[in-house]
Write an enzyme that holds these catalytic residues in place. Structure first.
Site, PDB file in Angstrom:
ATOM      1  N   LYS A  71      14.212   1.220  57.159  1.00 46.92           N
ATOM      2  CA  LYS A  71      13.383   1.830  58.193  1.00 46.92           C
ATOM      3  C   LYS A  71      12.102   0.995  58.332  1.00 46.92           C
ATOM      4  O   LYS A  71      11.611   0.515  57.306  1.00 46.92           O
ATOM      5  CB  LYS A  71      13.014   3.270  57.800  1.00 46.92           C
ATOM      6  CG  LYS A  71      14.228   4.150  57.511  1.00 46.92           C
ATOM      7  CD  LYS A  71      13.807   5.417  56.757  1.00 46.92           C
ATOM      8  CE  LYS A  71      15.010   6.172  56.236  1.00 46.92           C
ATOM      9  NZ  LYS A  71      14.670   7.353  55.443  1.00 46.92           N
ATOM     10  N   LYS A  89       5.689   5.616  52.813  1.00 48.55           N
ATOM     11  CA  LYS A  89       6.762   6.603  52.950  1.00 48.55           C
ATOM     12  C   LYS A  89       7.901   6.028  53.781  1.00 48.55           C
ATOM     13  O   LYS A  89       7.685   5.512  54.873  1.00 48.55           O
ATOM     14  CB  LYS A  89       6.236   7.880  53.610  1.00 48.55           C
ATOM     15  CG  LYS A  89       5.407   8.731  52.670  1.00 48.55           C
ATOM     16  CD  LYS A  89       5.111  10.066  53.296  1.00 48.55           C
ATOM     17  CE  LYS A  89       4.328  10.941  52.355  1.00 48.55           C
ATOM     18  NZ  LYS A  89       3.922  12.204  53.008  1.00 48.55           N
ATOM     19  N   ASP A 146      16.644  12.669  56.104  1.00 43.21           N
ATOM     20  CA  ASP A 146      15.898  11.856  55.147  1.00 43.21           C
ATOM     21  C   ASP A 146      15.857  12.664  53.830  1.00 43.21           C
ATOM     22  O   ASP A 146      16.054  13.889  53.842  1.00 43.21           O
ATOM     23  CB  ASP A 146      14.483  11.651  55.705  1.00 43.21           C
ATOM     24  CG  ASP A 146      13.583  10.938  54.723  1.00 43.21           C
ATOM     25  OD1 ASP A 146      14.002   9.923  54.162  1.00 43.21           O
ATOM     26  OD2 ASP A 146      12.453  11.417  54.518  1.00 43.21           O
ATOM     27  N   LEU A 147      15.639  11.991  52.725  1.00 45.15           N
ATOM     28  CA  LEU A 147      15.596  12.711  51.442  1.00 45.15           C
ATOM     29  C   LEU A 147      14.161  13.064  51.039  1.00 45.15           C
ATOM     30  O   LEU A 147      13.748  14.224  51.066  1.00 45.15           O
ATOM     31  CB  LEU A 147      16.267  11.856  50.358  1.00 45.15           C
ATOM     32  CG  LEU A 147      16.220  12.442  48.947  1.00 45.15           C
ATOM     33  CD1 LEU A 147      16.976  13.756  48.869  1.00 45.15           C
ATOM     34  CD2 LEU A 147      16.790  11.444  47.945  1.00 45.15           C
ATOM     35  N   ASP A 148      13.407  12.018  50.685  1.00 46.43           N
ATOM     36  CA  ASP A 148      12.081  12.263  50.122  1.00 46.43           C
ATOM     37  C   ASP A 148      11.127  12.805  51.187  1.00 46.43           C
ATOM     38  O   ASP A 148      10.873  12.137  52.182  1.00 46.43           O
ATOM     39  CB  ASP A 148      11.515  10.960  49.552  1.00 46.43           C
ATOM     40  CG  ASP A 148      12.406  10.419  48.452  1.00 46.43           C
ATOM     41  OD1 ASP A 148      13.026  11.237  47.762  1.00 46.43           O
ATOM     42  OD2 ASP A 148      12.475   9.194  48.293  1.00 46.43           O
ATOM     43  N   GLU A 181      12.961  13.517  59.603  1.00 41.82           N
ATOM     44  CA  GLU A 181      12.136  12.568  58.826  1.00 41.82           C
ATOM     45  C   GLU A 181      10.717  13.065  58.590  1.00 41.82           C
ATOM     46  O   GLU A 181      10.157  13.769  59.429  1.00 41.82           O
ATOM     47  CB  GLU A 181      11.998  11.274  59.636  1.00 41.82           C
ATOM     48  CG  GLU A 181      12.959  10.188  59.259  1.00 41.82           C
ATOM     49  CD  GLU A 181      12.662   9.538  57.903  1.00 41.82           C
ATOM     50  OE1 GLU A 181      11.571   9.776  57.344  1.00 41.82           O
ATOM     51  OE2 GLU A 181      13.522   8.792  57.418  1.00 41.82           O
ATOM     52  N   ASP A 182      10.135  12.634  57.481  1.00 37.70           N
ATOM     53  CA  ASP A 182       8.717  12.946  57.229  1.00 37.70           C
ATOM     54  C   ASP A 182       7.838  11.700  57.364  1.00 37.70           C
ATOM     55  O   ASP A 182       6.622  11.795  57.187  1.00 37.70           O
ATOM     56  CB  ASP A 182       8.519  13.529  55.816  1.00 37.70           C
ATOM     57  CG  ASP A 182       8.713  12.477  54.742  1.00 37.70           C
ATOM     58  OD1 ASP A 182       9.667  11.682  54.858  1.00 37.70           O
ATOM     59  OD2 ASP A 182       7.907  12.433  53.799  1.00 37.70           O
ATOM     60  N   SER A 222      18.574   7.720  53.555  1.00 38.02           N
ATOM     61  CA  SER A 222      17.402   7.527  52.695  1.00 38.02           C
ATOM     62  C   SER A 222      17.195   6.059  52.362  1.00 38.02           C
ATOM     63  O   SER A 222      18.141   5.295  52.254  1.00 38.02           O
ATOM     64  CB  SER A 222      17.606   8.319  51.396  1.00 38.02           C
ATOM     65  OG  SER A 222      16.602   7.988  50.462  1.00 38.02           O
ATOM     66  N   ALA A 223      15.929   5.689  52.186  1.00 38.06           N
ATOM     67  CA  ALA A 223      15.591   4.322  51.773  1.00 38.06           C
ATOM     68  C   ALA A 223      15.599   4.188  50.257  1.00 38.06           C
ATOM     69  O   ALA A 223      15.319   3.123  49.719  1.00 38.06           O
ATOM     70  CB  ALA A 223      14.212   3.962  52.311  1.00 38.06           C
ATOM     71  N   THR A 232      10.206  14.529  46.448  1.00 34.35           N
ATOM     72  CA  THR A 232      10.074  13.356  45.586  1.00 34.35           C
ATOM     73  C   THR A 232       9.037  12.395  46.153  1.00 34.35           C
ATOM     74  O   THR A 232       8.621  11.463  45.462  1.00 34.35           O
ATOM     75  CB  THR A 232      11.427  12.631  45.390  1.00 34.35           C
ATOM     76  OG1 THR A 232      12.120  12.669  46.616  1.00 34.35           O
ATOM     77  CG2 THR A 232      12.252  13.282  44.310  1.00 34.35           C
TER      78      THR A 232
HETATM   79  P1  B16 Z   1      13.378   3.980  45.490  1.00 33.63           P
HETATM   80  P2  B16 Z   1      13.301   8.316  51.862  1.00 33.63           P
HETATM   81  C1  B16 Z   1      12.028   6.487  50.377  1.00 33.63           C
HETATM   82  O1  B16 Z   1      12.906   7.562  50.486  1.00 33.63           O
HETATM   83  C2  B16 Z   1      10.630   6.928  50.026  1.00 33.63           C
HETATM   84  O2  B16 Z   1      10.070   7.667  51.099  1.00 33.63           O
HETATM   85  C3  B16 Z   1       9.766   5.712  49.771  1.00 33.63           C
HETATM   86  O3  B16 Z   1       8.473   6.115  49.450  1.00 33.63           O
HETATM   87  C4  B16 Z   1      10.397   4.909  48.642  1.00 33.63           C
HETATM   88  O4  B16 Z   1       9.645   3.738  48.390  1.00 33.63           O
HETATM   89  C5  B16 Z   1      11.817   4.527  49.036  1.00 33.63           C
HETATM   90  O5  B16 Z   1      12.556   5.697  49.304  1.00 33.63           O
HETATM   91  C6  B16 Z   1      12.518   3.717  47.971  1.00 33.63           C
HETATM   92  O6  B16 Z   1      12.813   4.544  46.880  1.00 33.63           O
HETATM   93  O7  B16 Z   1      12.267   3.282  44.796  1.00 33.63           O
HETATM   94  O8  B16 Z   1      13.844   5.235  44.804  1.00 33.63           O
HETATM   95  O9  B16 Z   1      14.523   3.045  45.824  1.00 33.63           O
HETATM   96  O10 B16 Z   1      12.050   8.996  52.323  1.00 33.63           O
HETATM   97  O11 B16 Z   1      13.812   7.262  52.820  1.00 33.63           O
HETATM   98  O12 B16 Z   1      14.371   9.265  51.404  1.00 33.63           O
HETATM   99 MG    MG Z   2      10.870  10.500  53.534  1.00 29.80          MG
END
Ligand code: B16
Ligand code: MG
Length: 225
Positions: free
Chosen positions: A149, A47, A11-13, A173-174, A118-119, A19
């Site tokens: 997810k 998240k 996962d990224l964030d 994942e977090d 990542s989402a 982030t």
């Molecule tokens: P964006 P991850 C997710 O990233 C975040 O955890 C989530 O809070 C955010 O809404 C989502 O990405 C969408 O991000 O607005 O940049 O498209 O944790 O799956 O890496």
């Molecule tokens: Mg995350």
């Protein structure tokens, strides 16, 4: 005997970089403009889920905003993204979370493929800013999946692209939605965070500095023995 997996899907964030904090601050600013009070406890639910789904959950906090038009929702979601991108401008190599580059190096050393799951639509841009792009064999972001997810698609599509059986993948994942996605994909799940939110993880560490490659291999081998 220690068994090694064939892929790690990160996962990224909240895992590779923080982030997650920028997403929180950007949503908080938008919610403030809408007169909605928003705290870290509620933010846990956002998240790992997509931008539009996050907005829907926030709007549910105010009965008067529930009937908002789709056009207005799109406008608010892109406003949140502008707030986020402003904060994300400062991201550089120093923002890689502790323990992550070591883990990536160990993956390479053991010929384990590396993917991002990542989402975020901003995922590739962020990984480039962090100086980590050359480690990645494949990147799955919000533009590549039809279901986010907790659906397993983010993780299964990375494994499918790499041609690796799901049982031989480890996802990190977090977010609770992310751990659910990894488990549904029949992969080994590593959670980064608290037991309160991530009790379903196969293996849990409290922060990324505790992500030790050999320890993860041990837990993965135990589950598969
Ligand atoms: P964006 P991850 C997710 O990233 C975040 O955890 C989530 O809070 C955010 O809404 C989502 O990405 C969408 O991000 O607005 O940049 O498209 O944790 O799956 O890496
Ligand atoms: Mg995350």
């Amino acid at each position: 005997m220690t068994q090694y997996p064939k892929a790690f899907i990160y996962d990224l964030d909240g895992v590779i970089t923080d982030t997650a904090e920028f997403h929180y601050l950007a949503w908080k600013k938008l919610a403030g403009e809408l007169g909605i009070s928003f705290d870290r406890q509620f933010n846990e639910r956002l998240k790992g889920i997509s931008r539009m789904e996050s907005l829907e959950l926030i709007l549910q906090l105010s009965a008067s905003l529930l009937k908002m038009s789709n056009e207005e929702k799109v406008r608010l979601a892109s406003k949140k993204n502008e707030f986020y991108l402003e904060l994300a401008k400062s991201i550089n190599e120093e923002n890689v979370l502790p323990g992550i580059e070591d883990l990536l190096k160990n993956n390479k050393k053991h010929n384990i493929k590396i993917a991002l799951g990542s989402a975020s639509e901003n995922a590739k841009n962020v990984v480039e800013k962090l100086g980590l792009i050359s480690y990645f064999d494949y990147i799955v972001d919000a533009t590549k999946v039809s279901k986010g997810k907790p659906d397993p698609e983010t993780f299964t599509s990375a494994a499918d692209y790499l041609g690796i059986p799901y049982k031989e993948c480890i996802g990190i994942e977090d977010a609770a939605a992310g751990i659910e996605a990894i488990n549904k994909a029949n992969m080994f799940s590593v959670g980064v965070g608290s037991l309160e939110h991530l009790s379903q993880a196969d293996y849990l560490v409290e922060d990324t500095s505790k992500l030790d490659f050999q320890e993860i291999m041990k837990k993965y081998s135990e589950k598969n023995s």
